[in-house]
Design a protein around this motif. Structure first.
Motif, short mmCIF file in Angstrom:
data_model
loop_
_atom_site.label_atom_id
_atom_site.label_comp_id
_atom_site.label_asym_id
_atom_site.label_seq_id
_atom_site.Cartn_x
_atom_site.Cartn_y
_atom_site.Cartn_z
N GLU A 66 36.17 -2.58 36.12
CA GLU A 66 35.44 -2.92 35.17
C GLU A 66 33.91 -2.66 35.27
O GLU A 66 33.10 -2.02 34.53
N GLN A 67 33.33 -2.82 36.46
CA GLN A 67 32.13 -2.96 37.05
C GLN A 67 31.73 -1.51 37.19
O GLN A 67 30.68 -1.03 36.89
N ALA A 68 32.88 -0.71 37.80
CA ALA A 68 32.68 0.55 37.94
C ALA A 68 32.28 1.42 36.56
O ALA A 68 31.21 2.02 36.49
N GLU A 69 33.15 1.16 35.81
CA GLU A 69 33.06 1.76 34.17
C GLU A 69 31.82 1.52 33.57
O GLU A 69 30.86 2.37 33.04
N ASN A 70 31.22 0.14 33.72
CA ASN A 70 29.82 -0.17 33.30
C ASN A 70 28.66 0.47 33.99
O ASN A 70 27.86 0.92 33.27
N LYS A 71 28.91 0.59 35.30
CA LYS A 71 27.88 1.37 36.00
C LYS A 71 27.79 2.71 35.50
O LYS A 71 26.74 3.23 35.52
N LYS A 72 29.06 3.30 35.50
CA LYS A 72 28.80 4.60 35.03
C LYS A 72 28.34 4.92 33.44
O LYS A 72 27.62 5.95 33.35
N LYS A 73 28.69 3.99 32.76
CA LYS A 73 28.17 4.08 31.42
C LYS A 73 26.39 3.95 31.43
O LYS A 73 25.86 4.85 30.81
N VAL A 74 25.91 3.09 32.08
CA VAL A 74 24.50 2.81 32.47
C VAL A 74 23.99 4.07 32.89
O VAL A 74 23.03 4.52 32.34
N LEU A 75 24.43 4.72 34.09
CA LEU A 75 23.99 5.82 34.32
C LEU A 75 23.96 7.01 33.42
O LEU A 75 23.10 7.64 33.35
N ALA A 76 25.03 7.15 32.85
CA ALA A 76 24.89 8.25 31.75
C ALA A 76 24.04 8.21 30.69
O ALA A 76 23.52 9.00 30.47
N GLU A 77 23.90 6.92 30.12
CA GLU A 77 22.80 6.78 29.35
C GLU A 77 21.31 6.76 29.98
O GLU A 77 20.41 7.38 29.20
N PHE A 271 31.85 12.34 26.81
CA PHE A 271 31.57 10.90 26.64
C PHE A 271 30.69 10.38 25.79
O PHE A 271 29.37 11.07 25.59
N HIS A 272 30.75 9.17 25.38
CA HIS A 272 29.47 8.60 24.40
C HIS A 272 28.50 8.12 25.06
O HIS A 272 28.51 7.31 26.46
N LEU A 273 27.12 8.41 24.70
CA LEU A 273 25.76 8.01 25.38
C LEU A 273 25.32 6.74 24.69
O LEU A 273 24.83 5.78 25.54
N LYS A 274 25.12 6.57 23.56
CA LYS A 274 24.51 5.52 22.87
C LYS A 274 24.67 5.76 21.32
O LYS A 274 25.11 6.59 20.75
N SER A 275 24.79 4.47 20.87
CA SER A 275 24.88 4.33 19.43
C SER A 275 23.50 3.57 18.90
O SER A 275 22.89 2.72 19.60
N LYS A 276 22.99 3.94 17.60
CA LYS A 276 21.79 3.13 17.03
C LYS A 276 22.11 3.02 15.68
O LYS A 276 22.41 4.11 14.94
N GLN A 277 21.72 1.80 15.04
CA GLN A 277 21.92 1.68 13.68
C GLN A 277 20.36 1.46 13.05
O GLN A 277 19.69 0.63 13.55
N VAL A 278 19.97 2.04 12.20
CA VAL A 278 18.64 1.77 11.47
C VAL A 278 18.67 1.39 10.09
O VAL A 278 19.38 2.06 9.26
N LEU A 279 18.34 0.13 9.65
CA LEU A 279 18.34 -0.40 8.42
C LEU A 279 16.85 -0.44 7.74
O LEU A 279 15.96 -1.20 8.53
N LYS A 280 16.58 -0.17 6.59
CA LYS A 280 15.37 0.01 5.99
C LYS A 280 15.51 -1.00 4.75
O LYS A 280 16.25 -0.56 3.84
N PHE A 281 14.95 -2.28 4.89
CA PHE A 281 14.91 -3.02 3.63
C PHE A 281 13.82 -2.75 2.71
O PHE A 281 12.66 -2.71 2.97
#
Length: 345
Positions: A66-77, A271-281
């Motif tokens: 699990e730590q390895a997968e998290n590290k890889k994801k952080v590095l990819a981002e 692989f997925h790099l990041k997600s972002k949601q933008v809401l304008k009220f």
């Protein structure tokens, strides 16, 4: 002028650059594309080394899976952020180049002179020109853009997302290799791309994380805009059928590419790099913008099918994710995109 407009304007100018008098502009644009290719290769190589280091730690038992997968994801981002930042500088150079052309700062007489020089080189049988035409592998700068949506349980009708407001764009570099020695019909096309998939929900909805699931829910406050973006790093592979044919000059046979109808069939994985949601009220009591970043329970890996058909550098393009957008949702939702693709030599 936003990035999409800059790219589109630049690509249109590149397509028009085959006209005599545009060679200098085309050369400068290709130089910028080469820099983008170098940046992508450097970041990809660095990421590979970092991932190998994490794998070594995992093999030694110093970290858990699990730590390895998290590290890889952080590095990819982190590498994705580097690519966006470094490529952003080249985007600014593209913008300035287009503006110079619009303002007439690129000398027309110089470009005509250079075109004439190229013609003379061809007539003299310039060795470099011949060598270039005899290459079995060439490279292209790829840009694609169009509409994006989700197929929910195999259906796209009655979608919860705006058809015209949801879009995608793709930026990449590919290699095109002629598979047969004496035939120009079949090519292998492969490379690396950044994919941006945007969704705009309807009916005042936005995504909400509920434990391991991510669902669309109606917001109690009026939303002027709701946008959900996912960024991926993928490796596309296509089998391309090119009807450009060949021609003979003297005793030499030259194989042309991107000069006629082309058809590509294949797929992609990454692989997925990041997600972002933008809401304008926007209501009587509140006018604000809220930005949220995270994985939103999206699938870590992406893979799918894609195809394109067109004439010369321009093609109609469709891609479909075989994996579900969210990994734990009870309802499968697969991303689908349709648009226009440019493959620039």
């Amino acid at each position: 002028m936003n990035n999409f407009t800059i790219y589109l304007a630049t690509l249109l100018c590149l397509l028009a650059s085959k006209v005599v008098g545009q060679e200098t502009f085309e050369t400068r644009a290709k130089n910028i594309a080469a820099k983008i290719e170098t940046i992508t290769k450097e970041e990809k190589s660095a990421l590979k080394e970092e991932v190998e280091a994490v794998n070594n730690q995992l093999e030694k038992g110093s970290i858990t899976l699990e730590q390895a997968e998290n590290k890889k994801k952080v590095l990819a981002e982190a590498r994705a952020i580097n690519i966006e930042a470094r490529v952003g500088k080249e985007q600014e150079n593209l913008k300035n180049l287009v503006q110079e052309k619009v303002d007439g700062k690129i000398s027309e007489s110089d470009t005509i002179k250079k075109s004439n020089q190229l013609i003379l080189k061809w007539e003299k049988g310039d060795k470099k020109h011949i060598a270039k035409n005899e290459k079995r592998t060439t490279s292209q700068f790829v840009f694609a853009a169009g509409l994006n949506n989700l197929v929910t349980d195999g259906k796209i009708e009655d979608s919860d997302f705006r058809f015209l407001g949801s879009h995608f764009y793709e930026l990449g570099l590919t290699y095109n290799s002629r598979l047969a020695q004496n035939s120009n019909f079949l090519h292998a096309k492969y490379g690396l791309s950044l994919m941006y998939n945007n969704l705009r929900p309807t009916d005042n909805q936005n995504f909400v994380i509920n434990g391991e699931q991510t669902n669309l829910e109606t917001n109690p406050i009026h939303l002027k805009d709701s946008r959900f973006r996912n960024v991926y790093l993928v490796a596309p592979v296509h089998l391309e059928f090119d009807f450009s044919g060949s021609e003979t000059k003297g005793n030499k046979r030259y194989f042309k590419t991107h000069q006629n109808v082309r058809l590509g069939i294949g797929g992609y994985a990454g692989f997925h790099l990041k997600s972002k949601q933008v809401l304008k009220f926007d209501d009587s009591n509140l006018e604000a913008t809220e930005k949220s970043k995270g994985d939103f329970n999206t699938s870590t890996f992406i893979y799918g099918l894609s195809s394109y058909i067109g004439y010369k550098e321009t093609s109609l393009y469709v891609k479909y994710d075989l994996n579900s957008l969210f990994k734990n949702n009870t309802i499968n939702q697969n991303n689908i995109s349709v648009g226009i693709r440019f493959d620039l030599n």
